[in-house]
Write a protein that holds these residues in place. Structure first.
Motif, PDB file in Angstrom:
ATOM      1  N   ARG A 150       0.637  73.767  79.236  1.00  0.00           N
ATOM      2  CA  ARG A 150       0.485  74.505  78.116  1.00  0.00           C
ATOM      3  C   ARG A 150       1.645  75.253  77.527  1.00  0.00           C
ATOM      4  N   GLN A 151       2.538  75.524  78.529  1.00  0.00           N
ATOM      5  CA  GLN A 151       3.763  76.392  78.293  1.00  0.00           C
ATOM      6  C   GLN A 151       4.809  75.488  77.687  1.00  0.00           C
ATOM      7  N   SER A 152       4.752  74.144  78.135  1.00  0.00           N
ATOM      8  CA  SER A 152       5.626  73.039  77.453  1.00  0.00           C
ATOM      9  C   SER A 152       5.175  72.689  76.029  1.00  0.00           C
ATOM     10  N   MET A 153       3.788  72.704  75.909  1.00  0.00           N
ATOM     11  CA  MET A 153       3.284  72.588  74.480  1.00  0.00           C
ATOM     12  C   MET A 153       3.624  73.531  73.717  1.00  0.00           C
ATOM     13  N   ALA A 154       3.568  74.711  73.946  1.00  0.00           N
ATOM     14  CA  ALA A 154       3.866  75.999  73.314  1.00  0.00           C
ATOM     15  C   ALA A 154       5.270  75.997  72.632  1.00  0.00           C
ATOM     16  N   TRP A 155       6.295  75.375  73.680  1.00  0.00           N
ATOM     17  CA  TRP A 155       7.677  75.326  73.197  1.00  0.00           C
ATOM     18  C   TRP A 155       7.606  74.260  72.237  1.00  0.00           C
ATOM     19  N   LEU A 156       7.042  73.018  72.459  1.00  0.00           N
ATOM     20  CA  LEU A 156       7.174  71.894  71.459  1.00  0.00           C
ATOM     21  C   LEU A 156       6.649  72.347  70.028  1.00  0.00           C
ATOM     22  N   HIS A 157       5.633  73.258  70.371  1.00  0.00           N
ATOM     23  CA  HIS A 157       4.600  73.641  68.869  1.00  0.00           C
ATOM     24  C   HIS A 157       5.610  74.510  68.111  1.00  0.00           C
ATOM     25  N   THR A 158       6.229  75.361  68.823  1.00  0.00           N
ATOM     26  CA  THR A 158       7.096  76.419  68.178  1.00  0.00           C
ATOM     27  C   THR A 158       8.330  75.789  67.354  1.00  0.00           C
ATOM     28  N   TRP A 159       9.082  74.819  68.234  1.00  0.00           N
ATOM     29  CA  TRP A 159      10.327  74.210  67.481  1.00  0.00           C
ATOM     30  C   TRP A 159       9.977  73.028  66.479  1.00  0.00           C
ATOM     31  N   THR A 160       9.009  72.361  66.696  1.00  0.00           N
ATOM     32  CA  THR A 160       8.792  71.356  65.649  1.00  0.00           C
ATOM     33  C   THR A 160       8.117  71.864  64.284  1.00  0.00           C
ATOM     34  N   GLY A 161       7.222  73.102  64.599  1.00  0.00           N
ATOM     35  CA  GLY A 161       6.909  73.946  63.418  1.00  0.00           C
ATOM     36  C   GLY A 161       8.037  74.574  62.680  1.00  0.00           C
ATOM     37  N   LEU A 162       8.995  75.166  63.482  1.00  0.00           N
ATOM     38  CA  LEU A 162      10.027  75.985  62.837  1.00  0.00           C
ATOM     39  C   LEU A 162      11.219  75.208  62.070  1.00  0.00           C
ATOM     40  N   LEU A 163      11.610  74.062  62.702  1.00  0.00           N
ATOM     41  CA  LEU A 163      12.438  73.133  62.121  1.00  0.00           C
ATOM     42  C   LEU A 163      12.155  72.497  60.916  1.00  0.00           C
ATOM     43  N   ALA A 164      10.757  71.976  60.642  1.00  0.00           N
ATOM     44  CA  ALA A 164      10.380  71.368  59.519  1.00  0.00           C
ATOM     45  C   ALA A 164       9.462  72.259  58.623  1.00  0.00           C
ATOM     46  N   GLY A 165       9.399  73.483  58.949  1.00  0.00           N
ATOM     47  CA  GLY A 165       8.390  74.468  58.114  1.00  0.00           C
ATOM     48  C   GLY A 165       8.970  74.666  56.921  1.00  0.00           C
ATOM     49  N   TRP A 166      10.070  74.948  56.403  1.00  0.00           N
ATOM     50  CA  TRP A 166      10.397  75.307  55.073  1.00  0.00           C
ATOM     51  C   TRP A 166      10.185  73.972  54.110  1.00  0.00           C
ATOM     52  N   ILE A 167      10.604  72.831  54.524  1.00  0.00           N
ATOM     53  CA  ILE A 167      10.064  71.713  53.570  1.00  0.00           C
ATOM     54  C   ILE A 167       8.596  71.409  53.614  1.00  0.00           C
ATOM     55  N   LEU A 168       8.032  71.809  54.940  1.00  0.00           N
ATOM     56  CA  LEU A 168       6.622  71.346  54.790  1.00  0.00           C
ATOM     57  C   LEU A 168       5.926  72.618  53.933  1.00  0.00           C
ATOM     58  N   PHE A 169       6.468  73.793  53.825  1.00  0.00           N
ATOM     59  CA  PHE A 169       5.803  74.772  52.919  1.00  0.00           C
ATOM     60  C   PHE A 169       5.886  74.230  51.410  1.00  0.00           C
ATOM     61  N   LEU A 170       7.014  73.894  51.175  1.00  0.00           N
ATOM     62  CA  LEU A 170       7.162  72.993  50.029  1.00  0.00           C
ATOM     63  C   LEU A 170       6.066  71.872  49.682  1.00  0.00           C
ATOM     64  N   VAL A 171       6.048  71.301  50.500  1.00  0.00           N
ATOM     65  CA  VAL A 171       5.116  69.899  50.557  1.00  0.00           C
ATOM     66  C   VAL A 171       3.589  70.303  50.378  1.00  0.00           C
ATOM     67  N   PHE A 172       3.366  71.375  51.117  1.00  0.00           N
ATOM     68  CA  PHE A 172       1.916  71.701  50.988  1.00  0.00           C
ATOM     69  C   PHE A 172       1.690  72.663  49.659  1.00  0.00           C
ATOM     70  N   CYS A 173       2.622  73.538  49.203  1.00  0.00           N
ATOM     71  CA  CYS A 173       2.483  74.118  47.861  1.00  0.00           C
ATOM     72  C   CYS A 173       2.148  73.045  46.827  1.00  0.00           C
ATOM     73  N   THR A 174       3.326  71.966  46.593  1.00  0.00           N
ATOM     74  CA  THR A 174       3.049  71.085  45.790  1.00  0.00           C
ATOM     75  C   THR A 174       1.729  70.290  45.775  1.00  0.00           C
ATOM     76  N   GLY A 175       1.576  69.714  47.094  1.00  0.00           N
ATOM     77  CA  GLY A 175       0.643  68.955  47.218  1.00  0.00           C
ATOM     78  C   GLY A 175      -1.002  69.278  46.924  1.00  0.00           C
ATOM     79  N   ALA A 176      -0.785  70.841  47.335  1.00  0.00           N
ATOM     80  CA  ALA A 176      -2.192  71.560  46.643  1.00  0.00           C
ATOM     81  C   ALA A 176      -2.409  71.294  45.148  1.00  0.00           C
ATOM     82  N   ALA A 177      -1.164  71.808  44.552  1.00  0.00           N
ATOM     83  CA  ALA A 177      -1.105  71.694  42.921  1.00  0.00           C
ATOM     84  C   ALA A 177      -1.691  70.334  42.406  1.00  0.00           C
ATOM     85  N   SER A 178      -1.122  69.236  43.242  1.00  0.00           N
ATOM     86  CA  SER A 178      -1.384  67.799  42.776  1.00  0.00           C
ATOM     87  C   SER A 178      -2.920  67.404  42.769  1.00  0.00           C
ATOM     88  N   TYR A 179      -3.676  68.055  43.482  1.00  0.00           N
ATOM     89  CA  TYR A 179      -5.126  67.762  43.284  1.00  0.00           C
ATOM     90  C   TYR A 179      -5.522  68.020  41.957  1.00  0.00           C
TER      91      TYR A 179
END
Length: 545
Positions: free
Chosen positions: A6-35
């Protein structure tokens, strides 16, 4: 793994989410609008709103489009005709520009080569020349996976890697939060880190099946880009041959013959497709090599009948009118599976209610990514609490993350709103108008990002969120001032697509203003718990029994 799964997964969750989060926010915003990209495009062309109330038969619209294309693009190798529908009431035509050298007509064009296009009045067949040039919702749709100002391959690799990070973050987050569903029903406001964690859990669990589906199907959509070795091993450099065999519904397109021949009338062919699929079922017509001896006409069924994005096609000889491909060809299992994956991702099959649900789930994805980014910064800031109390400063890394968080979470809504404002404020006849609208998008986002990196403070959060709220909430007012399709007019004349856009952006603006107000409220002091007084056991008197 020494700290446990569980602790190893928490570390993995934190850093995979942080490193790609800013681009993913753009992707989610424009993707939601694309509907709602068709509705966005319609709102961004106010000159066509007056013609939306006119009813016209598909046969008449087809004949009008052919007459226009024969006059406007007689040397083009391919015509596209999008017939009017519920979401797009105008008649849209596109055509491939003829090559400068006729001898090079069969050569492939660059991936970003633009098709010429024109919007027609379906009742008269006349071009709506006064309609402003804009990419409309197509710009946000392409931004979702092609980004901008960079080669398509680079963009899709960047978005694909971020999507893979997203899938890892979702799966590791499920493992990490053992009380994930219980925490979904718990929200404690004004509790600092606890509140951000509750908001992150709620927005993640609210649309968890959607998040898993949309991330996985997004990766599978471009699987041949990320994993090309199987195709390359069998077909070497003939990738086009692979895709032709994969999709057996449409015969391969031969090279242009360059021998003139009259194009057969399309309305009778349209009648055959209508008989096979039903009234209003034909959505697109593609004419390959028009007015040549090897011309072919393909009628595609309108999206919404099946989940698969590859809709059935009926193909006719463009000269004799003979049927080449049957109305319901059986797609290969692999092609059908891929079509279902793309269809689930794009949701073109959805009803209005289901499309709205997809849109809300997309907004939940935006909230999930945003709260996750902020939560990391809040937790990290606690490590500097003593230094801040002594007048010190946080580390450069935390300050950079604060700036990137602010620039993405508050900057992307500002950019999207500025894109819509540019559509109304730029001169209608401006040259390269679509490119200028895109420049407004990135100019507004760049300005917000610079302010965020210079002063990533609570006050700047309030300012940028408030600016985004004002821009979104002001769009219905701007629309009323600059056009005749104001909210009262669109509601009274049944222009539900236009009215819906105004109401949605108004709601988004109010939401951003509410968030800005909350950011401006004073911090809630932590409650100081009084130390518990331990009751000592009674001391027995000496000699007591």
């Amino acid at each position: 793994m020494k700290d446990g799964l569980r602790q190893s997964m928490a570390w993995l969750h934190t850093w995979t989410g942080l490193l790609a989060g800013w681009i993913l926010f753009l992707v989610f915003c424009t993707g939601a609008a694309s509907y709602y990209k068709d509705e966005i495009t319609l709102w961004m062309k106010p000159e066509v709103h007056q013609s939306m109330t006119r009813q016209v038969t598909p046969a008449a619209a087809t004949a009008a489009a052919v007459a226009f294309l024969e006059q406007r693009a007689p040397r083009s190798d391919r015509w596209f005709i999008d017939l009017p529908g519920e979401r797009e009431p105008t008649l849209r035509t596109m055509w491939a520009p003829p090559p400068a050298d006729p001898a090079k007509a069969g050569e492939a064009r660059p991936r970003r080569a633009r098709l010429a296009n024109a919007t027609l009045d379906p009742a008269t067949g006349e071009e709506l020349a006064a309609a402003r040039a804009t990419r409309g919702g197509e710009f946000l749709y392409r931004m979702h996976f092609d980004l901008h100002y960079m080669p398509v391959i680079w963009s899709r690799w960047i978005v694909g890697i971020c999507a893979m990070f997203m899938l890892v973050a979702i799966l590791s987050g499920i493992v990490t939060h053992k009380r994930i569903f219980k925490d979904f029903f718990t929200f404690r406001p004004a509790k600092g880190q606890r509140s951000w964690l509750d908001a992150h859990n709620a927005s993640a669990v609210l649309a968890l099946p959607y998040h898993l589906m949309i991330t996985y199907t997004g990766i599978v959509t471009l699987m041949f880009l990320y994993m090309p070795w199987g195709v390359k091993a069998v077909y070497q450099d003939e990738r086009d041959k692979f895709f032709t065999e994969l999709r057996q519904s449409v015969p391969p397109d031969p090279k242009a013959s360059r021998i003139p021949a009259a194009l057969t009338a399309l309305p009778p062919l349209l009648a055959q497709a209508t008989t096979a699929w039903g009234d209003g079922s034909v959505g697109r017509i593609i004419v390959n090599h028009p007015r040549q001896t090897n011309a072919m006409v393909a009628f595609y069924r309108r999206d919404g009948k099946d989940i698969a994005v590859d809709q059935p096609a009926m193909v006719f000889d463009g000269v004799t009118g003979a049927l080449i491909s049957p109305p319901e060809p059986k797609a290969a299992p692999a092609a059908h599976t891929q079509g279902v994956m793309i269809g689930l991702h794009a949701a073109r099959f959805s009803s209005p209610a289901l499309r709205a649900l997809f849109f809300i789930a997309g907004l939940a994805g935006c909230a999930m990514v945003a709260t996750g980014l902020v939560l990391w910064a809040v937790k990290e800031r606690q490590k500097f609490a003593k230094a801040l109390a002594r007048g010190g400063r946080v580390s450069f890394g935390l300050r950079l993350v604060d700036g990137l968080n602010l620039g993405a979470i508050a900057g992307v809504p500002i950019a999207i709103a500025a894109y819509f404002w540019s559509n109304r404020l730029l001169p209608v006849g401006l040259a390269e108008r679509p490119a200028m609208e895109a420049a407004w998008f990135f100019g507004a986002w760049g300005a917000a990002a610079v302010l965020a990196l210079v002063r990533p403070t609570r006050r700047m959060w309030q300012v940028l969120l408030g600016a985004g709220g004002v821009l979104f909430a002001g769009l219905p007012v701007l629309n009323a001032v600059t056009t005749e399709s104001h909210l009262a007019y669109s509601l009274s004349h049944g222009l539900l697509q236009v009215a819906g856009f105004d109401l949605v952006v108004l709601a988004l603006g109010i939401g951003l203003l509410f968030a800005a107000k909350r950011m401006g409220s004073p911090r809630v002091k932590k409650e100081v718990k009084e130390p518990e007084v331990k009751q000592s056991k009674p001391v027995l008197a000496r000699g007591a029994a």
